[in-house]
Design a protein around this motif. Structure first.
Motif, PDB file in Angstrom:
ATOM      1  N   SER A 259       4.610  -0.470   4.927  1.00  0.00           N
ATOM      2  CA  SER A 259       4.365  -1.139   3.651  1.00  0.00           C
ATOM      3  C   SER A 259       5.005  -0.374   2.508  1.00  0.00           C
ATOM      4  CB  SER A 259       2.854  -1.258   3.421  1.00  0.00           C
ATOM      5  OG  SER A 259       2.581  -1.879   2.194  1.00  0.00           O
ATOM      6  N   LYS A 260       5.310  -1.129   1.438  1.00  0.00           N
ATOM      7  CA  LYS A 260       5.747  -0.544   0.180  1.00  0.00           C
ATOM      8  C   LYS A 260       5.008  -1.264  -0.943  1.00  0.00           C
ATOM      9  CE  LYS A 260      10.437   0.857   1.474  1.00  0.00           C
ATOM     10  NZ  LYS A 260      11.894   0.669   1.189  1.00  0.00           N
ATOM     11  N   PRO A 261       4.527  -0.534  -1.937  1.00  0.00           N
ATOM     12  CA  PRO A 261       3.824  -1.178  -3.050  1.00  0.00           C
ATOM     13  C   PRO A 261       4.684  -2.273  -3.684  1.00  0.00           C
ATOM     14  CG  PRO A 261       3.546   1.205  -3.156  1.00  0.00           C
ATOM     15  CD  PRO A 261       4.549   0.941  -2.083  1.00  0.00           C
TER      16      PRO A 261
ATOM     17  N   SER B 245       3.035  -5.962   3.174  1.00  0.00           N
ATOM     18  CA  SER B 245       2.693  -5.080   4.297  1.00  0.00           C
ATOM     19  C   SER B 245       2.966  -5.778   5.614  1.00  0.00           C
ATOM     20  CB  SER B 245       1.212  -4.671   4.238  1.00  0.00           C
ATOM     21  OG  SER B 245       0.907  -4.027   3.029  1.00  0.00           O
TER      22      SER B 245
ATOM     23  N   ILE C 295       0.848  -1.191   0.000  1.00  0.00           N
ATOM     24  CA  ILE C 295       0.000   0.000   0.000  1.00  0.00           C
ATOM     25  C   ILE C 295       0.882   1.239   0.000  1.00  0.00           C
ATOM     26  CG2 ILE C 295      -0.157  -0.042   2.529  1.00  0.00           C
ATOM     27  CD1 ILE C 295      -2.906   1.181   2.303  1.00  0.00           C
ATOM     28  N   GLU C 296       0.410   2.300  -0.628  1.00  0.00           N
ATOM     29  CA  GLU C 296       1.143   3.570  -0.677  1.00  0.00           C
ATOM     30  C   GLU C 296       1.100   4.255   0.689  1.00  0.00           C
ATOM     31  OE1 GLU C 296       2.828   4.905  -3.058  1.00  0.00           O
ATOM     32  OE2 GLU C 296       2.202   3.955  -4.924  1.00  0.00           O
ATOM     33  N   PRO C 297       2.211   4.879   1.146  1.00  0.00           N
ATOM     34  CA  PRO C 297       2.252   5.566   2.448  1.00  0.00           C
ATOM     35  C   PRO C 297       1.141   6.590   2.676  1.00  0.00           C
ATOM     36  CG  PRO C 297       4.469   5.331   1.592  1.00  0.00           C
ATOM     37  CD  PRO C 297       3.540   4.857   0.504  1.00  0.00           C
ATOM     38  N   PRO C 298       0.693   7.365   1.666  1.00  0.00           N
ATOM     39  CA  PRO C 298      -0.375   8.349   1.934  1.00  0.00           C
ATOM     40  C   PRO C 298      -1.666   7.729   2.461  1.00  0.00           C
ATOM     41  CG  PRO C 298       0.692   8.832  -0.166  1.00  0.00           C
ATOM     42  CD  PRO C 298       1.213   7.502   0.283  1.00  0.00           C
ATOM     43  N   HIS C 299      -1.841   6.409   2.262  1.00  0.00           N
ATOM     44  CA  HIS C 299      -3.078   5.754   2.684  1.00  0.00           C
ATOM     45  C   HIS C 299      -2.954   5.082   4.061  1.00  0.00           C
ATOM     46  CE1 HIS C 299      -4.560   6.577  -1.275  1.00  0.00           C
ATOM     47  NE2 HIS C 299      -3.729   5.724  -1.880  1.00  0.00           N
TER      48      HIS C 299
END
Length: 493
Positions: A473-475, A479, A427-431
């Motif tokens: 997490s990193k895309p 996660s 998942i992207e950090p902004p989320h």
């Protein structure tokens, strides 16, 4: 010529005496100090007495001033400053501390510039320093916003500031000479005497809760600090009492307590409302599903492909709505359940969560690994729900590779830190924050169905247990969800 020089020397001595300046001269090679009559008078020494070394004179400097003075002295000897100048305290023959302003300069040097002799003057500024201290104390005393009263050692009031007059309602003239008991409630006078005796013995009396009484008889809760007052010789003279009015703080605490209780009642009402609403919503959903099923059976031979597709979509929508309702029902019950904590084996909770997801995991080909988990104080059913929601999330967001999930826990100073790690799509950090909010979903595609309540429920459960939950997490890299459960003495293992 000699007579003229002698006359000039006498005039210089008289001028220095008139200005109350004392002369001193330090021979750095011999480590000796020469002084004049004024200097001798300051120390109570006869002028013809043996004059100790420079090291001895330095030892008489007040401990709190010594390092500072020696630094200034050494800076001058090393050439860092043009002259030596320092204001400091020094103890005389009678044990009194005198404030001196010393000034001097190196007057003789070696051929390579090293100082051989330093001469200068010193001025007794004790009177000025005392006047400055008294002025400062009087200003601080008068302008202080907290009430300050001063008593003698027998407990008689000898002074008070404006804040004390305003707080207690008596004028200074009315209170001075009276006992301190005048402003102490009768039932707390014994406690007040104990505080004063402790202060006179040199014990620390600071920020203790007490009470004082005003002229109208109103009792005022206060935070009390006592300070023993001494003279220049260190003899006890009196006691200063500084108080901080706690009335507003207590009033604020009571308001906050009442608001907290009201908020608790409102939350409980909302939870009950959510439970009833969610429970009642299921009945019409079941009714709608039943009628569509009947319609499908009744018209089975007459329905074309498009109609069959509409009915399938209707059933899917009803199923999704039913999952939402059931999630709301569960969410509304979380707060009450976290009040009943007991030693919970996390291995058992995890196994129960896995058993409920067995078919979904087999479908994804998921493999779960982990270390032995601890026993913590928790609500067992809610802990199962946390593991189940986090595992479901890993299954939902699995990538193309076979799903691998690792679960473990690490004991830290005040809590157990658990983790659930997967190799999913990430998942992207902004989320990171958004995913823990109710009804917030990042991916709403049909092949990743969800309600937007699972992670929000995890957050609520963990926080009701006194812990925290977060994600790293990193895309494309998977996660890791972390959550903590606090230690509770005698329960964790």
């Amino acid at each position: 010529m000699e007579k003229s020089l002698l006359d000039n020397r006498r005039r210089l001595e008289f001028s220095l005496r008139g200005a109350e300046l004392a002369l001193w001269d330090v021979d750095l090679q011999k480590d000796t100090v020469s002084i004049d009559q004024t200097w001798a008078d300051i120390f109570g020494l006869p002028l013809d007495a043996d004059q100790p070394s420079a090291t001895f004179w330095q030892s008489l400097i007040h401990p709190n001033d010594r390092l500072r003075v020696l630094k200034v002295w050494n800076d001058h000897l090393e050439g860092s400053s043009e002259r030596f100048e320092a204001e400091h305290r020094i103890r005389n023959k009678f044990g009194e501390w005198k404030w001196l302003l010393a000034r001097g300069k190196a007057v003789e040097h070696t051929s390579d510039g090293k100082p051989l002799r330093v001469s200068g003057v010193v001025l007794d500024v004790t009177g000025r320093k005392r006047a400055e201290d008294l002025l400062l104390q009087s200003r601080v005393f008068a302008d202080a916003t907290d009430p300050i009263v001063i008593t003698d050692l027998e407990g008689r009031l000898i002074d008070l500031n404006r804040a004390a007059e305003e707080t207690f309602g008596w004028s200074k003239a009315e209170l001075i000479g009276n006992s301190i008991k005048t402003i102490v409630p009768p039932d707390l006078q014994a406690q007040g005497e104990e505080f004063h005796e402790r202060c006179k013995r040199g014990e620390n009396v600071e920020n203790v809760e007490a009470a004082q009484v005003t002229r109208t008889g109103t009792t005022v809760p206060v935070l009390l600090s006592l300070s023993l007052l001494t003279d220049d010789e260190g003899e006890s003279m009196g006691i200063a009492s500084i108080t901080k009015d706690l009335s507003n703080i207590r009033h604020t605490e009571e308001m906050l307590r009442a608001q907290t209780q009201e908020l608790g009642r409102s939350n409980k009402d909302l939870e009950e409302l959510a439970y009833v609403a969610a429970h009642d919503l299921r009945e019409p959903l079941i009714g709608v599903a039943a009628h569509i099923k009947l319609l499908e059976r009744h018209l089975k031979l007459k329905l074309d492909v498009q109609a069959q597709r509409f009915i399938s979509r209707a059933f899917a929508t009803i199923a999704r709505m039913d999952r939402l309702v059931q999630s709301l029902l569960l969410n509304s019950q979380l707060a009450g359940k976290t009040e009943h904590l007991q030693p919970t084996d996390c291995n058992v909770a995890l196994e129960e969560a896995l058993s409920g997801l067995r078919s979904a995991m087999e479908e994804r080909g998921a493999k779960v690994e982990g270390d032995p988990l601890p026993t913590v104080m928790a609500n067992a059913s809610l802990l199962v729900q946390v593991f189940q929601n986090l595992l479901s999330n890993a299954i939902r967001f699995a990538g193309d590779e076979p799903l691998k999930i690792r679960i473990g826990a690490q004991r830290e100073e005040r809590e157990w830190r658990f983790f659930v790690r997967d190799n999913g799509i990430g998942i992207e950090p902004p989320h990171f924050d958004r995913i823990f909010r109710i009804f917030q979903q990042i991916d709403t595609s049909p092949d990743r169905p969800g309600t937007g309540i699972g992670l929000a429920g995890c957050k609520r459960i963990v926080e009701h247990h006194g812990g925290r939950i977060w994600i790293e997490s990193k895309p494309g890299k998977g996660s890791t969800f972390f959550f903590t459960i606090p230690h509770r003495t005698g329960s964790d293992s």
